[in-house]
Design an enzyme around this catalytic site. Structure first.
Site, PDB file in Angstrom:
ATOM      1  N   SER A   7       0.913  -1.531   0.348  1.00  0.00           N
ATOM      2  CA  SER A   7       0.348  -0.146   0.183  1.00  0.00           C
ATOM      3  C   SER A   7       1.143   1.049  -0.298  1.00  0.00           C
ATOM      4  O   SER A   7       1.931   1.321  -0.134  1.00  0.00           O
ATOM      5  CB  SER A   7      -1.185  -0.161   1.589  1.00  0.00           C
ATOM      6  OG  SER A   7      -1.399   1.000   1.890  1.00  0.00           O
ATOM      7  N   TYR A  40      -2.458  -0.637  10.410  1.00  0.00           N
ATOM      8  CA  TYR A  40      -2.448  -0.917   8.797  1.00  0.00           C
ATOM      9  C   TYR A  40      -1.039  -0.513   8.761  1.00  0.00           C
ATOM     10  O   TYR A  40      -0.693  -1.118   7.411  1.00  0.00           O
ATOM     11  CB  TYR A  40      -3.498   0.119   8.227  1.00  0.00           C
ATOM     12  CG  TYR A  40      -3.601  -0.448   7.291  1.00  0.00           C
ATOM     13  CD1 TYR A  40      -4.438  -1.637   6.350  1.00  0.00           C
ATOM     14  CD2 TYR A  40      -3.664   0.779   5.918  1.00  0.00           C
ATOM     15  CE1 TYR A  40      -4.659  -1.890   5.578  1.00  0.00           C
ATOM     16  CE2 TYR A  40      -3.588   0.058   4.610  1.00  0.00           C
ATOM     17  CZ  TYR A  40      -3.953  -0.930   4.151  1.00  0.00           C
ATOM     18  OH  TYR A  40      -4.501  -0.895   2.370  1.00  0.00           O
ATOM     19  N   ALA A  48       1.614  -0.275   9.916  1.00  0.00           N
ATOM     20  CA  ALA A  48       3.138  -1.648  10.332  1.00  0.00           C
ATOM     21  C   ALA A  48       2.746  -2.253   9.615  1.00  0.00           C
ATOM     22  O   ALA A  48       4.048  -2.573   9.063  1.00  0.00           O
ATOM     23  CB  ALA A  48       2.689  -1.834  11.874  1.00  0.00           C
TER      24      ALA A  48
END
Length: 251
Positions: free
Chosen positions: A143, A156, A158
């Site tokens: 992402s 998220y 991490a």
């Protein structure tokens, strides 16, 4: 892209980017294993691939369970004698958008289990098979939140930074083994995860688009196209890389 008869597993393929990716592999004549924790959704994707003339099968898998991932790989090899491509797409976001001091234990453990540990399990077991057969290709779906700061989103962020790190580390280890490992890093893309974020407030969509130079959200098929390209021989000198698909957001 030449993906004829490649045996491909896509995790989290029952919806969103995973479903778009599985369908695109099917259109390129790959043999697709549609893996998802929701078997009904996975079967719907299989049916769509079949209706489009492709070849696919569904296997229910919870990527947080090592034994289920092992069974996924074992069934795939038993049915097709090889595993050419592993696409680690399964992922979730936390239920809450909170700063670090208020971040819940539940969100931390659930998100890390799927997004980080799940990718580790899939990479570990796929690599064991790929080493045996002498070739392979792994594409991890990370992402933009794994490349730059993302507030109110600690678990998220991490987990996706971890996916980028695992991608690069494993690519370094297996570059001489005829195994390539890369990642795609989508920005804001139309999906269930984005819908969850947009539900925070009525004007959230407009706010987010102000940070995107192209002025729109990405589409799942646009991410799928990058995944399929990385899985094909058209990118055969690329490994250990992250391809950012964010409409310019990172600029």
């Amino acid at each position: 892209m030449n993906l004829d008869n490649k045996v491909v597993i896509v995790t989290g393929a029952g919806s969103g980017i995973g479903a778009a990716t599985a369908k695109l592999f099917g259109r390129h004549n790959a043999k697709v294993i549609v893996s998802d924790i929701n078997l009904e959704n996975a079967q719907k994707v299989v049916d769509e691939i079949a209706a489009d003339g492709g070849s696919a099968s569904a296997i229910k898998t919870d990527v947080t369970q090592f034994e289920e991932v092992a069974s996924l790989i074992k069934q795939t090899v038993a049915n097709h004698n090889k595993l050419d491509v592993m696409v680690n797409n399964a992922g979730i976001a936390g239920k809450n958008q909170l700063r670090t001091a208020e971040h819940t234990h539940e969100d931390w453990h659930n998100v890390i289990a799927v997004n980080q540990t799940g990718v580790f399990y899939c990479m570990k077991l796929a690599l064991q098979q790929m080493r045996k057969q002498g070739h392979g290709n792994i594409v991890n779906v990370a992402s933009l939140a794994g490349l730059k700061a993302s507030g109110n989103n600690l678990s998220y962020s991490a987990s996706k930074f971890a996916v980028v790190g695992m991608t690069k580390s494993a690519a370094l280890e297996y570059g001489r083994k005829n195994i390539r490992i890369n990642a795609v890093c989508p920005g804001f893309t139309n999906s269930a995860l984005l819908d969850q974020l947009l539900s925070v407030s009525p004007d959230m969509g407009d706010k987010l688009k102000r940070f995107i130079p192209m002025g729109r959200f990405g589409e799942a098929v646009e991410i799928a196209e990058a995944v399929c390209w990385l899985a094909s021989e058209n990118s055969k000198f690329i490994t250990g890389q992250t391809i950012t698909l964010d409409g310019g957001t990172s600029l």
